[in-house]
Scaffold this motif. Structure first.
Motif, mmCIF file in Angstrom:
data_model
loop_
_atom_site.group_PDB
_atom_site.id
_atom_site.type_symbol
_atom_site.label_atom_id
_atom_site.label_comp_id
_atom_site.label_asym_id
_atom_site.label_seq_id
_atom_site.Cartn_x
_atom_site.Cartn_y
_atom_site.Cartn_z
ATOM 1 N N UNK A 297 0.844 -1.225 0.084
ATOM 2 C CA UNK A 297 0.123 0.065 0.086
ATOM 3 C C UNK A 297 0.919 1.329 0.109
ATOM 4 N N UNK A 298 1.732 1.161 0.531
ATOM 5 C CA UNK A 298 2.726 2.217 0.692
ATOM 6 C C UNK A 298 3.451 2.565 -0.743
ATOM 7 N N UNK A 299 3.932 1.471 -1.289
ATOM 8 C CA UNK A 299 4.299 1.750 -2.481
ATOM 9 C C UNK A 299 3.441 2.358 -3.576
ATOM 10 N N UNK B 108 3.778 6.080 -13.679
ATOM 11 C CA UNK B 108 3.676 6.025 -12.134
ATOM 12 C C UNK B 108 2.351 5.529 -11.632
ATOM 13 N N UNK B 109 1.305 6.412 -12.329
ATOM 14 C CA UNK B 109 -0.110 6.010 -11.674
ATOM 15 C C UNK B 109 -0.556 4.664 -12.052
ATOM 16 N N UNK B 110 -0.296 4.315 -13.382
ATOM 17 C CA UNK B 110 -0.765 2.823 -13.761
ATOM 18 C C UNK B 110 -0.047 1.895 -12.637
ATOM 19 N N UNK C 68 -1.914 1.570 -9.460
ATOM 20 C CA UNK C 68 -3.203 0.710 -9.537
ATOM 21 C C UNK C 68 -2.832 -0.678 -9.717
ATOM 22 N N UNK C 69 -1.786 -1.027 -10.482
ATOM 23 C CA UNK C 69 -1.188 -2.423 -10.688
ATOM 24 C C UNK C 69 -0.850 -3.013 -9.342
ATOM 25 N N UNK C 70 -0.515 -2.246 -8.424
ATOM 26 C CA UNK C 70 0.163 -2.853 -6.990
ATOM 27 C C UNK C 70 -1.269 -2.708 -6.123
ATOM 28 N N UNK C 71 -2.019 -1.858 -6.402
ATOM 29 C CA UNK C 71 -3.114 -1.863 -5.178
ATOM 30 C C UNK C 71 -4.284 -1.215 -6.273
#
Length: 592
Positions: free
Chosen positions: A307-309, A332-334, A337-340
């Motif tokens: 979540x921090x990443x 960066x934004x994509x 949302x890929x991570x979270x």
């Protein structure tokens, strides 16, 4: 789409200068008499004009520019003045010419010109050049027609001799500075030589001298302005160091999102985790410069939990977007949302990026993704409403603002934008009632006062509008600094529209710039007020400053367009001071 604080203001600035999509700025010599400080020429709204050959139709194609030839209906024309017939056939020596009377020389020169015209029409350009050259040698004084006609020959040769066209038109204009054909001819040659600013100077002069009736010249002004601004913008953007826009702009962007609680650190946070928390705290304190450096530092140090990443990528991507790195922001934004995928704020910001790139369909797909992951997030509906608003779908926008408020009625901008959307829909009573209710429910917020003032100003209720702007300024001054200066700028604009009190309007904008030296609306308004007073030098300085502050390529191109248009107008007023009164009359006739 985080546009609440800037969209309506810049709409009003555009109204202030009566701008529309296919418009170029000309005629600032009469600025004090023109709406919004400049005379605007809409190339698509004027009837055909200019010099055409009799009986031939005008080519109305708007395709790419091509070299005009003698066979084109709007191609280079030659002056036809029928002289007395002379019998001289051979070239004369200097001594022979000197022995001739003035009348003989004048008659012979006219005859040579006529022969040159005939050769030109038969596409024998070199022979025509010889005839015009002999006419120039024989004539007792410099005749602009002879030089301009010889320039037409050079223009039509294969390949064209553009440098000689410019030289001959220089001579023609030395003899007659208002010779429009020579101006147009030289402008075309200069454009072909990529001497675009000089070409803009000549096309601007030709358009004004032709009293805005030459559609071809007016379109050339627009074309070259676009070319100059686009080329200059590309150079600036490729060499300029990334930087944050003004505090006013950045704070307006972040204010368009609801405040979220800080993420909980893991049990054993890393150095990068702690630095990320500091970055988010700096953001909450509106210390944007430190927030940028801290989030970059946190990413370099490494974030230990998912979540921090995602949060770090969301914040870094946001700052990249604000600093004009659209591609980096999207990456960066994509990745966020890929991570979270449930970080819906990142989906909303990706939608903003797509909208800036003109990708509306992809923007709405992002909103659908956000709703799929968290349908109860009120920010999704607010920002989808913003996208619908800027695409003039006001009813759907209003529905989204309403949904946002139903999920969370503590966010002031959902109420404000609902009122504005209702106003755009023509539902005046509901709009005003919504504004009054919002001001009651948010008594310490300046934004409802400011935006209500804008609607009152739109209705020309000047006293009430200024009162609301004053109240907004009062509320802003009562807050901890830094202050949102938009109400000050709006007040200045209102005072000008109400009383034409330029000094008071400038005072408001100057105060705004003392508080926020990079406030784009204040700079833009001062530029227009300078044009109103005929202070073109200062207007050019303001447009240069506006270009420095521009965040995106479209904003930069817009500022550069004004800058170079104003510079061309300034040069015209210096070269043709006697045209001031005529321009004033044109300004009066064009003012609506």
């Amino acid at each position: 789409m985080a546009t609440t604080s800037s969209t309506s203001y810049f709409e009003r600035i555009q109204d202030f200068v009566a701008e529309n999509k296919k418009v170029v700025v000309i005629g600032t010599a009469a600025a004090a008499l023109a709406v919004g400080g400049v005379i605007y020429y809409a190339s698509t709204s004027r009837g055909p004009g200019g010099d055409l050959e009799k009986g031939k139709a005008r080519d109305k194609k708007k395709s790419s520019k091509k070299r005009k030839t003698v066979n084109d209906p709007d191609g280079p024309l030659l002056e036809e003045i029928k002289p007395k017939v002379a019998d001289e056939e051979d070239a004369l020596s200097v001594e022979e010419i000197a022995k001739m009377s003035v009348e003989e020389r004048t008659t012979l020169a006219g005859t040579l010109k006529t022969r040159g015209n005939t050769l030109y029409q038969n596409r024998k350009f070199q022979q025509a050049v010889d005839m015009y050259t002999r006419a120039i040698q024989v004539a007792t004084k410099s005749e602009s027609v002879y030089y301009s006609n010889r320039a037409a020959c050079y223009m039509n040769m294969t390949p064209p001799k553009y440098d000689l066209v410019v030289q001959d038109c220089d001579e023609a204009l030395r003899a007659d500075a208002s010779y429009v054909k020579a101006l147009n001819r030289r402008a075309n040659a200069l454009e072909s030589l990529s001497r675009n600013q000089e070409a803009l100077r000549d096309f601007t002069a030709a358009t004004i001298l032709d009293k805005f009736q030459n559609e071809s010249a007016a379109q050339a002004v627009e074309r070259i302005l676009k070319k100059i601004a686009t080329e200059k913008a590309a150079v600036i953007l490729s060499t300029r160091e990334p930087r944050l826009p003004s505090f006013t702009f950045v704070s307006a962007y972040f204010a368009a999102f609801r405040v979220r609680p800080l993420p909980a650190l893991p049990e054993n946070p890393s150095t990068g985790d702690n630095t990320l928390l500091l970055a988010l705290q700096a953001l909450a304190a509106a210390d944007y410069a430190h927030a940028v450096s801290l989030v970059n530092e946190a990413m370099e140090q490494g974030i230990s939990w998912e979540i921090g990443k995602a949060e770090a990528l969301n914040l870094r991507g946001t700052f990249k977007f604000l600093m004009g790195d659209v591609s980096g922001a999207k990456d960066d934004l994509y990745e966020s949302v890929k991570i979270y995928p449930s970080l819906t704020q990142s989906w909303v910001k990706i939608a903003s990026v797509h909208m800036e790139q003109g990708e509306g369909t992809k923007a709405f797909e992002c909103f659908e993704e956000a709703i799929k992951h968290n349908p109860q997030d009120p920010d999704i509906y607010y920002h989808r409403g913003q996208v619908l608003f800027i695409t003039n779908e006001f009813k759907d926008a209003a529905d989204n603002y309403t949904k946002s408020s139903e999920l969370d009625d503590t966010f002031v901008f959902s109420h404000i934008q609902l009122a504005v959307a209702l106003y755009k829909m023509g539902e005046l009573a509901r709009s005003m009632a919504t504004f009054r209710r919002t001001m009651t429910n948010f008594p310490q917020r300046s934004e409802p006062q400011n935006y209500y003032g804008e609607l009152l100003l739109d209705q020309q209720r000047f006293v009430d509008a200024v009162d609301k702007f004053d109240r907004a300024v009062e509320l802003e001054r009562a807050k901890p600094p830094p202050m949102n200066v938009l109400p000050l700028v709006n007040k200045g604009l209102a005072i000008y529209q109400w009383k034409q009190d330029i000094a008071a309007a400038e005072q408001c904008c100057d105060e705004a710039l003392r508080i926020d030296p990079e406030c784009e609306p204040a700079v833009a308004t001062l530029a227009q007020l300078s044009l109103q007073q005929g202070k073109i030098d200062r207007a050019v300085e303001m447009f240069e400053r506006q270009a420095e502050l521009a965040r995106s390529e479209p904003e930069l191109i817009n500022a550069l367009t004004y800058q170079y248009a104003s510079t061309a107008q300034l040069e015209f007023t210096r070269n043709y001071p006697e045209m001031a009164e005529q321009l004033a009359q044109i300004a009066r006739s064009m003012a609506v």
